[in-house]
Design a protein around this motif. Sequence first.
Motif, PDB file in Angstrom:
ATOM      1  N   LEU A 290      61.847 -46.162 -62.414  1.00  6.51           N
ATOM      2  CA  LEU A 290      61.775 -44.889 -63.122  1.00  6.51           C
ATOM      3  C   LEU A 290      61.310 -45.115 -64.555  1.00  6.51           C
ATOM      4  CD1 LEU A 290      65.253 -43.618 -61.920  1.00  6.51           C
ATOM      5  CD2 LEU A 290      63.083 -42.675 -61.177  1.00  6.51           C
TER       6      LEU A 290
ATOM      7  N   PHE B 263      62.696 -38.159 -67.335  1.00  3.98           N
ATOM      8  CA  PHE B 263      62.318 -39.170 -66.346  1.00  3.98           C
ATOM      9  C   PHE B 263      61.133 -38.722 -65.506  1.00  3.98           C
ATOM     10  CE2 PHE B 263      65.552 -42.497 -66.291  1.00  3.98           C
ATOM     11  CZ  PHE B 263      66.506 -41.951 -67.132  1.00  3.98           C
ATOM     12  N   GLY B 264      60.331 -39.700 -65.104  1.00  2.52           N
ATOM     13  CA  GLY B 264      59.325 -39.459 -64.089  1.00  2.52           C
ATOM     14  C   GLY B 264      59.969 -39.470 -62.707  1.00  2.52           C
ATOM     15  N   GLY B 265      59.152 -39.176 -61.698  1.00  2.98           N
ATOM     16  CA  GLY B 265      59.669 -39.101 -60.342  1.00  2.98           C
ATOM     17  C   GLY B 265      59.983 -40.447 -59.707  1.00  2.98           C
TER      18      GLY B 265
ATOM     19  N   TYR C  15      72.177 -35.005 -65.054  1.00  3.46           N
ATOM     20  CA  TYR C  15      70.949 -35.023 -64.270  1.00  3.46           C
ATOM     21  C   TYR C  15      71.284 -34.702 -62.818  1.00  3.46           C
ATOM     22  CZ  TYR C  15      68.582 -37.647 -68.022  1.00  3.46           C
ATOM     23  OH  TYR C  15      68.023 -38.051 -69.214  1.00  3.46           O
TER      24      TYR C  15
ATOM     25  N   GLN D 190      69.514 -35.422 -58.960  1.00  7.78           N
ATOM     26  CA  GLN D 190      68.473 -36.193 -58.285  1.00  7.78           C
ATOM     27  C   GLN D 190      68.357 -35.783 -56.822  1.00  7.78           C
ATOM     28  OE1 GLN D 190      68.886 -40.558 -57.958  1.00  7.78           O
ATOM     29  NE2 GLN D 190      66.731 -40.712 -58.542  1.00  7.78           N
TER      30      GLN D 190
ATOM     31  N   GLY E 139      63.093 -35.564 -57.692  1.00  9.39           N
ATOM     32  CA  GLY E 139      63.405 -36.713 -58.539  1.00  9.39           C
ATOM     33  C   GLY E 139      64.611 -36.457 -59.419  1.00  9.39           C
ATOM     34  N   LEU E 140      64.607 -37.082 -60.586  1.00  9.18           N
ATOM     35  CA  LEU E 140      65.731 -37.005 -61.521  1.00  9.18           C
ATOM     36  C   LEU E 140      65.433 -35.923 -62.557  1.00  9.18           C
ATOM     37  CD1 LEU E 140      68.375 -38.648 -61.865  1.00  9.18           C
ATOM     38  CD2 LEU E 140      67.144 -40.082 -63.489  1.00  9.18           C
TER      39      LEU E 140
END
Lengths: 110, 114
Positions: A88, A100-102, B35, B37, B42-43
């Motif tokens: 990440l 964050f990126g995926g 967060y 997920q 994603g996050l």
Amino acid sequence: QKEVEQNSGPLSVPEGAIASLNCTYSDRGSQSFFWYRQYSGKSPELIMFIYSNGDKEDGRFTAQLNKASQYVSLLIRDSQPSDSATYLCAVNNAGNMLTFGGGTRLMVKP
Amino acid sequence: DAGVIQSPRHEVTEMGQEVTLRCKPISGHDYLFWYRQTMMRGLELLIYFNNNVPIDDSGMPEDRFSAKMPNASFSTLKIQPSEPRDSAVYFCASRPFTENTEAFFGQGTRLTVV
């Protein structure tokens, strides 16, 4: 909107090869950049961070930053099967917000 | 320090029920992040606090979600009423004020809404 983009993968490399993971970001004001590793079912853990243009090395890992191109990368030398995980990219935006990126899934094959 | 502590680790609840997730940040850390997920998204950052004050909650998906930080050592994320699409892993993370420092993550809460 502040975005962080990564190729989702999977990126498959043979054991001993160099794995190259890439990340682009949209916020030109971003100052610091982080690479996290996340094993399946676990929480993200920091590998390294970078905030100056150029390369930063830590053992088998090298982070590269190009702010003009809004590009961050992570190189893993001598890849091991234990490196198989999701990587990440995170960007520190204004207000110390961490975006964050995926993530890119890396598979290192013995 | 024991790190960021989240509870529960797993939660299974029925649609429509209220769910409360809990987080204890690392002592001395100024920022706390929530967060979510999922495989698809994603996050995602839901909300974050600085010195117990919410700074940005633009990631909170809708009014069913709320978060509080009554003191420096405790935060909650509440979903009321819960829906199946809320099923995800919810992470809490904390970091100190010092620039260029990492965020430390808790073990996460895996929420399943049936």
